[in-house]
Design a protein around this motif. Structure first.
Motif, PDB file in Angstrom:
ATOM      1  N   LEU A 141     -67.899 -56.635   0.674  1.00  0.00           N
ATOM      2  CA  LEU A 141     -68.678 -55.531   1.242  1.00  0.00           C
ATOM      3  C   LEU A 141     -70.149 -55.884   1.112  1.00  0.00           C
ATOM      4  O   LEU A 141     -70.688 -55.987   0.006  1.00  0.00           O
ATOM      5  N   ASP A 142     -70.797 -56.086   2.268  1.00  0.00           N
ATOM      6  CA  ASP A 142     -72.146 -56.651   2.293  1.00  0.00           C
ATOM      7  C   ASP A 142     -72.896 -56.073   3.492  1.00  0.00           C
ATOM      8  O   ASP A 142     -72.409 -56.139   4.618  1.00  0.00           O
ATOM      9  N   LEU A 153     -69.300 -47.986   2.890  1.00  0.00           N
ATOM     10  CA  LEU A 153     -69.085 -49.368   3.309  1.00  0.00           C
ATOM     11  C   LEU A 153     -67.696 -49.459   3.923  1.00  0.00           C
ATOM     12  O   LEU A 153     -66.769 -48.771   3.484  1.00  0.00           O
ATOM     13  N   THR A 154     -67.527 -50.294   4.911  1.00  0.00           N
ATOM     14  CA  THR A 154     -66.253 -50.338   5.621  1.00  0.00           C
ATOM     15  C   THR A 154     -65.711 -51.766   5.705  1.00  0.00           C
ATOM     16  O   THR A 154     -66.468 -52.744   5.633  1.00  0.00           O
ATOM     17  N   ALA A 155     -64.399 -51.853   5.854  1.00  0.00           N
ATOM     18  CA  ALA A 155     -63.725 -53.139   6.058  1.00  0.00           C
ATOM     19  C   ALA A 155     -62.445 -52.888   6.830  1.00  0.00           C
ATOM     20  O   ALA A 155     -61.767 -51.874   6.609  1.00  0.00           O
ATOM     21  N   SER A 166     -48.681 -49.304   7.617  1.00  0.00           N
ATOM     22  CA  SER A 166     -48.787 -50.515   8.421  1.00  0.00           C
ATOM     23  C   SER A 166     -50.124 -51.196   8.135  1.00  0.00           C
ATOM     24  O   SER A 166     -51.058 -50.580   7.622  1.00  0.00           O
ATOM     25  N   VAL A 167     -50.195 -52.473   8.483  1.00  0.00           N
ATOM     26  CA  VAL A 167     -51.436 -53.220   8.254  1.00  0.00           C
ATOM     27  C   VAL A 167     -52.327 -53.054   9.482  1.00  0.00           C
ATOM     28  O   VAL A 167     -52.414 -53.926  10.354  1.00  0.00           O
ATOM     29  N   ASP A 168     -52.960 -51.909   9.563  1.00  0.00           N
ATOM     30  CA  ASP A 168     -53.932 -51.659  10.625  1.00  0.00           C
ATOM     31  C   ASP A 168     -54.906 -50.605  10.141  1.00  0.00           C
ATOM     32  O   ASP A 168     -54.794 -50.083   9.036  1.00  0.00           O
ATOM     33  N   GLY A 169     -55.883 -50.301  10.957  1.00  0.00           N
ATOM     34  CA  GLY A 169     -56.899 -49.339  10.572  1.00  0.00           C
ATOM     35  C   GLY A 169     -57.995 -49.970   9.746  1.00  0.00           C
ATOM     36  O   GLY A 169     -58.239 -51.186   9.803  1.00  0.00           O
ATOM     37  N   SER A 170     -58.658 -49.159   8.944  1.00  0.00           N
ATOM     38  CA  SER A 170     -59.808 -49.647   8.175  1.00  0.00           C
ATOM     39  C   SER A 170     -59.938 -48.873   6.875  1.00  0.00           C
ATOM     40  O   SER A 170     -59.331 -47.804   6.692  1.00  0.00           O
ATOM     41  N   ARG A 193     -64.335 -44.914  -4.558  1.00  0.00           N
ATOM     42  CA  ARG A 193     -63.463 -44.265  -3.582  1.00  0.00           C
ATOM     43  C   ARG A 193     -63.055 -45.261  -2.507  1.00  0.00           C
ATOM     44  O   ARG A 193     -63.887 -46.027  -2.008  1.00  0.00           O
ATOM     45  N   ILE A 194     -61.766 -45.249  -2.161  1.00  0.00           N
ATOM     46  CA  ILE A 194     -61.262 -46.051  -1.048  1.00  0.00           C
ATOM     47  C   ILE A 194     -60.418 -45.128  -0.174  1.00  0.00           C
ATOM     48  O   ILE A 194     -59.372 -44.636  -0.611  1.00  0.00           O
ATOM     49  N   ASP A 195     -60.871 -44.882   1.025  1.00  0.00           N
ATOM     50  CA  ASP A 195     -60.134 -44.061   1.977  1.00  0.00           C
ATOM     51  C   ASP A 195     -59.630 -44.944   3.107  1.00  0.00           C
ATOM     52  O   ASP A 195     -60.373 -45.777   3.631  1.00  0.00           O
ATOM     53  N   HIS A 196     -58.375 -44.746   3.471  1.00  0.00           N
ATOM     54  CA  HIS A 196     -57.747 -45.546   4.527  1.00  0.00           C
ATOM     55  C   HIS A 196     -57.616 -44.695   5.781  1.00  0.00           C
ATOM     56  O   HIS A 196     -56.999 -43.628   5.755  1.00  0.00           O
ATOM     57  N   ASP A 197     -58.199 -45.163   6.858  1.00  0.00           N
ATOM     58  CA  ASP A 197     -58.108 -44.486   8.159  1.00  0.00           C
ATOM     59  C   ASP A 197     -57.236 -45.321   9.089  1.00  0.00           C
ATOM     60  O   ASP A 197     -57.325 -46.555   9.099  1.00  0.00           O
ATOM     61  N   ASP A 198     -56.407 -44.636   9.887  1.00  0.00           N
ATOM     62  CA  ASP A 198     -55.701 -45.334  10.960  1.00  0.00           C
ATOM     63  C   ASP A 198     -56.241 -44.846  12.302  1.00  0.00           C
ATOM     64  O   ASP A 198     -57.311 -44.215  12.358  1.00  0.00           O
ATOM     65  N   ALA A 199     -55.526 -45.108  13.377  1.00  0.00           N
ATOM     66  CA  ALA A 199     -56.023 -44.754  14.709  1.00  0.00           C
ATOM     67  C   ALA A 199     -56.166 -43.248  14.900  1.00  0.00           C
ATOM     68  O   ALA A 199     -56.873 -42.795  15.804  1.00  0.00           O
ATOM     69  N   HIS A 200     -55.520 -42.463  14.041  1.00  0.00           N
ATOM     70  CA  HIS A 200     -55.554 -41.006  14.187  1.00  0.00           C
ATOM     71  C   HIS A 200     -56.517 -40.330  13.208  1.00  0.00           C
ATOM     72  O   HIS A 200     -56.587 -39.103  13.169  1.00  0.00           O
ATOM     73  N   GLY A 201     -57.223 -41.122  12.416  1.00  0.00           N
ATOM     74  CA  GLY A 201     -58.177 -40.548  11.474  1.00  0.00           C
ATOM     75  C   GLY A 201     -57.787 -40.812  10.034  1.00  0.00           C
ATOM     76  O   GLY A 201     -56.970 -41.695   9.740  1.00  0.00           O
TER      77      GLY A 201
END
Length: 265
Positions: A141-142, A153-155, A166-170, A193-201
């Protein structure tokens, strides 16, 4: 921050996890973890409490081989990685946040390397993620410059962690540090904090938080007896929560081929 906090720390806090879809599922557990100043430890062998050892068996211990590539010294490994990614000014302290070994056993779902500049500002964070299949992946994260604690920060997610995702989203990361008074002393509280978002939010919201204390035998005993065999409990609870999700009939995703590189940004 309290300028006296320059040595290994033991932090007491909690892990929180909330799944929002397709069914709601939440849990939180009390935990403890360590924060280790890697440059300071590399420059001068620390005077550790009797009940804690580095690279030796003890009630609580920390082994260099549990992180990085398992071969180089941790500072050599992280400095080389940052240099390869064009980060040349993270020459201040590197704090590694991770679970310790308890009676020789540890499983770290995620460890954080907080890489600072000489002026103390945060320059980059490396999230070192492991799954229960023995695989590892690092998210760097940079922002290209010094960054304040608290920013988002996002990845992109590219590493398989749970068979129910599934292995998708961010991922969205936020790291926070605050000072507070406790028993008449100034202590540091950290939140990752780590929040996982997929295509629906937003899909999954997680965090690990804790209050830092200078490492001591008394605190080690408190940790060991208040949370007995905690690191074994981490892996047991992962499988217990997976069983509960299976009972709720969540879709199951087979493990894909792991990414070819150990690092992504």
């Amino acid at each position: 921050m309290d300028s006296t906090l320059h040595s290994a720390q033991l932090c007491f806090g909690k892990v929180q996890h909330t799944r929002l879809r397709p069914v709601q599922h939440a849990f939180n557990y009390g935990v403890y973890f360590m924060r280790l100043p890697l440059r300071a430890m590399a420059q001068q062998a620390p005077s550790n409490p009797v009940l804690f050892s580095q690279n030796r068996f003890n009630l609580l211990s920390f082994w260099d081989k549990d992180h990085g590539d398992g071969q180089q010294s941790l500072i050599s490994w992280i400095d080389a990685l940052l240099q390869r990614e064009g980060i040349t000014d993270a020459d201040g302290e590197v704090w590694l946040q991770a679970f310790p070994r308890v009676l020789g056993y540890v499983f770290n779902p995620v460890s954080f390397w907080f890489c600072h500049r000489q002026d103390g500002s945060l320059r980059a964070v490396l999230a070192e993620v492991r799954n229960t299949f023995g695989e590892r992946h690092c998210y760097l994260l940079d922002t290209g410059e010094a960054m304040p604690y608290g920013i988002e920060l996002t990845a992109r997610k590219i590493f398989h962690v749970s068979p129910f995702c599934s292995v998708d989203g961010s991922y969205r990361f936020r790291f926070m540090r605050t000072s507070q008074q406790q028993d008449g002393k100034s202590v540091e509280r950290t939140v990752a904090r780590i929040d996982h978002d997929d295509a629906h939010g937003p899909l999954i919201l997680t965090s690990i938080s804790g209050t830092s204390h200078a490492l001591s035998n008394a605190l080690i005993l408190r940790a060991f007896f208040f949370y007995p065999l905690m690191t074994i409990g981490v892996i047991v609870k992962i499988h217990w929560q997976a069983f509960k999700l299976w009972r709720k009939r969540l879709p199951f995703f087979a493990k894909p081929i792991p990414p070819s590189s150990e690092l992504s940004k």
